[in-house]
Design an enzyme around this catalytic site. Structure first.
Site, PDB file in Angstrom:
ATOM      1  N   GLY A  28       0.813  -1.214   0.000  1.00 20.69           N
ATOM      2  CA  GLY A  28       0.000   0.000   0.000  1.00 20.69           C
ATOM      3  C   GLY A  28       0.843   1.259   0.000  1.00 20.69           C
ATOM      4  O   GLY A  28       2.037   1.220  -0.314  1.00 20.69           O
ATOM      5  N   HIS A  34       4.610   1.693  -7.823  1.00 18.97           N
ATOM      6  CA  HIS A  34       3.653   0.583  -7.794  1.00 18.97           C
ATOM      7  C   HIS A  34       2.798   0.584  -9.074  1.00 18.97           C
ATOM      8  O   HIS A  34       2.549  -0.465  -9.669  1.00 18.97           O
ATOM      9  CB  HIS A  34       2.695   0.722  -6.610  1.00 18.97           C
ATOM     10  CG  HIS A  34       3.347   0.705  -5.264  1.00 18.97           C
ATOM     11  ND1 HIS A  34       3.397   1.816  -4.451  1.00 18.97           N
ATOM     12  CD2 HIS A  34       3.960  -0.290  -4.575  1.00 18.97           C
ATOM     13  CE1 HIS A  34       4.001   1.505  -3.310  1.00 18.97           C
ATOM     14  NE2 HIS A  34       4.365   0.232  -3.363  1.00 18.97           N
ATOM     15  N   GLY A 142       9.232  -4.868  -8.379  1.00 25.33           N
ATOM     16  CA  GLY A 142      10.116  -3.773  -8.752  1.00 25.33           C
ATOM     17  C   GLY A 142      11.568  -4.171  -8.579  1.00 25.33           C
ATOM     18  O   GLY A 142      11.936  -4.797  -7.575  1.00 25.33           O
ATOM     19  N   LYS A 143      12.394  -3.791  -9.546  1.00 29.77           N
ATOM     20  CA  LYS A 143      13.833  -4.052  -9.409  1.00 29.77           C
ATOM     21  C   LYS A 143      14.468  -3.069  -8.431  1.00 29.77           C
ATOM     22  O   LYS A 143      15.648  -3.169  -8.117  1.00 29.77           O
ATOM     23  CB  LYS A 143      14.508  -3.977 -10.773  1.00 29.77           C
ATOM     24  CG  LYS A 143      14.181  -5.181 -11.642  1.00 29.77           C
ATOM     25  CD  LYS A 143      14.816  -5.003 -12.985  1.00 29.77           C
ATOM     26  CE  LYS A 143      15.188  -6.317 -13.596  1.00 29.77           C
ATOM     27  NZ  LYS A 143      15.909  -6.131 -14.868  1.00 29.77           N
ATOM     28  N   LYS A 144      13.691  -2.106  -7.948  1.00 29.36           N
ATOM     29  CA  LYS A 144      14.166  -1.220  -6.874  1.00 29.36           C
ATOM     30  C   LYS A 144      14.547  -2.060  -5.661  1.00 29.36           C
ATOM     31  O   LYS A 144      15.504  -1.758  -4.960  1.00 29.36           O
ATOM     32  CB  LYS A 144      13.075  -0.232  -6.500  1.00 29.36           C
ATOM     33  CG  LYS A 144      13.232   0.310  -5.102  1.00 29.36           C
ATOM     34  CD  LYS A 144      12.863   1.731  -4.999  1.00 29.36           C
ATOM     35  CE  LYS A 144      13.252   2.336  -3.686  1.00 29.36           C
ATOM     36  NZ  LYS A 144      12.740   1.627  -2.514  1.00 29.36           N
ATOM     37  N   ASP A 145      13.750  -3.101  -5.393  1.00 26.50           N
ATOM     38  CA  ASP A 145      14.074  -4.045  -4.331  1.00 26.50           C
ATOM     39  C   ASP A 145      14.816  -5.204  -4.996  1.00 26.50           C
ATOM     40  O   ASP A 145      14.266  -6.291  -5.183  1.00 26.50           O
ATOM     41  CB  ASP A 145      12.791  -4.506  -3.647  1.00 26.50           C
ATOM     42  CG  ASP A 145      12.116  -3.352  -2.923  1.00 26.50           C
ATOM     43  OD1 ASP A 145      12.589  -2.983  -1.841  1.00 26.50           O
ATOM     44  OD2 ASP A 145      11.146  -2.790  -3.464  1.00 26.50           O
ATOM     45  N   SER A 181       7.445   4.406  -0.627  1.00 24.19           N
ATOM     46  CA  SER A 181       6.402   4.745   0.360  1.00 24.19           C
ATOM     47  C   SER A 181       7.029   5.432   1.560  1.00 24.19           C
ATOM     48  O   SER A 181       6.378   6.218   2.251  1.00 24.19           O
ATOM     49  CB  SER A 181       5.682   3.476   0.827  1.00 24.19           C
ATOM     50  OG  SER A 181       5.181   2.769  -0.282  1.00 24.19           O
TER      51      SER A 181
END
Ligand code: AMP
Length: 269
Positions: A28, A34, A142-145, A181
């Site tokens: 969320g 997202h 996500g490739k962010k993580d 977030s």
């Protein structure tokens, strides 16, 4: 758009779908990062499902589980605007004394896993549950993580799961800060200093072909204006250390604190 609040409700909805399903699991506080996963899912599937669930098992004691932003009304509105078909909004996915999932001993306990031991056990456990409930054709991360995405790919492979895992690029603010977030925790000064994370990554990207990697990391650290650095490392996509830049197989990962807020970012180059 339907909103399904229990596992049973979701399973009933799922039974009637005979088309391809794209699934976007989230905690969320939805932002454009997202929603880029939603867009990707919509382009590749007939039906797109988003889950919103702040998963307690991936937070360590003392982390921000209690104060993690919860913005359900706005989240549902965003999902509606982007044409999501169903939102799965469970209040609890756990019973007491459960079978767990253990992240791999090495890859699950370096980088993020070193500073947040057990975090990926919780991530994999909830992703396994969510994939089993939603039974999607494809799932979007996500490739962010970066490490999370790689470990989920590994879990799907190791457990012979039939879902296709899709990694999507990091969405950034116009000045380069990765959308997160947790950015709402930052005041103006912290927000400015958080940007130095991106600047140091950008410096690495610009210089990776003409500088020795250790020297590059030392120089990149000089750009940082954060309060503490946990790691800035260069590995390959299998998370193994490398001595030399390998085109399309080099992952630069960084994590640190700005004030009390922990931020991560990375480059896949
Ligand atoms: P979260 O709600 O933080 O668990 O994130 C849900 C999914 O959104 C994860 O797969 C994240 O990697 C992905 N995500 C978060 N921020 C971004 C971003 N800035 N760009 C792309 N994907 C993101």
């Amino acid at each position: 758009m339907v909103v399904l609040q229990t596992i049973e409700e979701f399973q009933k909805y799922r039974k009637n779908i005979d088309a391809s399903i794209g699934f976007v699991p989230t905690m969320g506080a939805l932002h454009e990062g997202h929603m880029s996963l939603v867009e990707c899912s919509k382009a590749q599937n007939d039906v797109t499902v988003v889950s919103i669930y702040v998963n307690p098992t991936q937070f360590l004691a003392g982390e921000d589980l209690e104060r993690y932003p919860r913005t359900i009304e706005q989240d549902l509105q965003k999902c509606q605007e982007y044409g999501v078909d169903a939102v799965f909004l469970p209040s609890n996915l756990y019973t007491s004394d459960e079978v767990g999932i253990k992240a791999p001993n090495i890859r699950g306990y370096i980088l993020e896993g070193h500073f947040r031991p057990g975090h990926f056990d919780g991530v994999l456990q909830v992703v396994m549950k969510l994939l089993n409930i939603t039974q999607p054709t494809r799932a979007y991360f996500g490739k962010k993580d970066a490490q999370q995405y790689l470990l989920i790919c590994q879990m799907v492979e190791n457990f012979f799961m039939s879902v296709e895992v899709i990694g999507c690029p990091t969405v950034r603010h116009s000045d380069g800060l990765a959308k997160s977030s947790r950015n709402i925790y930052l005041d103006a000064n912290q927000r400015q200093r958080a940007l130095s994370i991106y600047k140091s990554l950008h410096f690495i990207e610009q210089n990776i072909t003409n500088m020795q990697l250790q020297m590059l990391i030392t120089k990149a650290k000089e750009h940082l204006q954060i309060d503490s650095l946990q790691y800035l490392q260069i590995t390959n996509y299998a998370l193994q250390p490398i001595q030399k830049y390998e085109k399309n197989n080099t992952l630069v990962t960084i994590a640190g604190f700005v004030g009390p807020t922990r931020l991560i970012d990375n480059l896949w180059i």
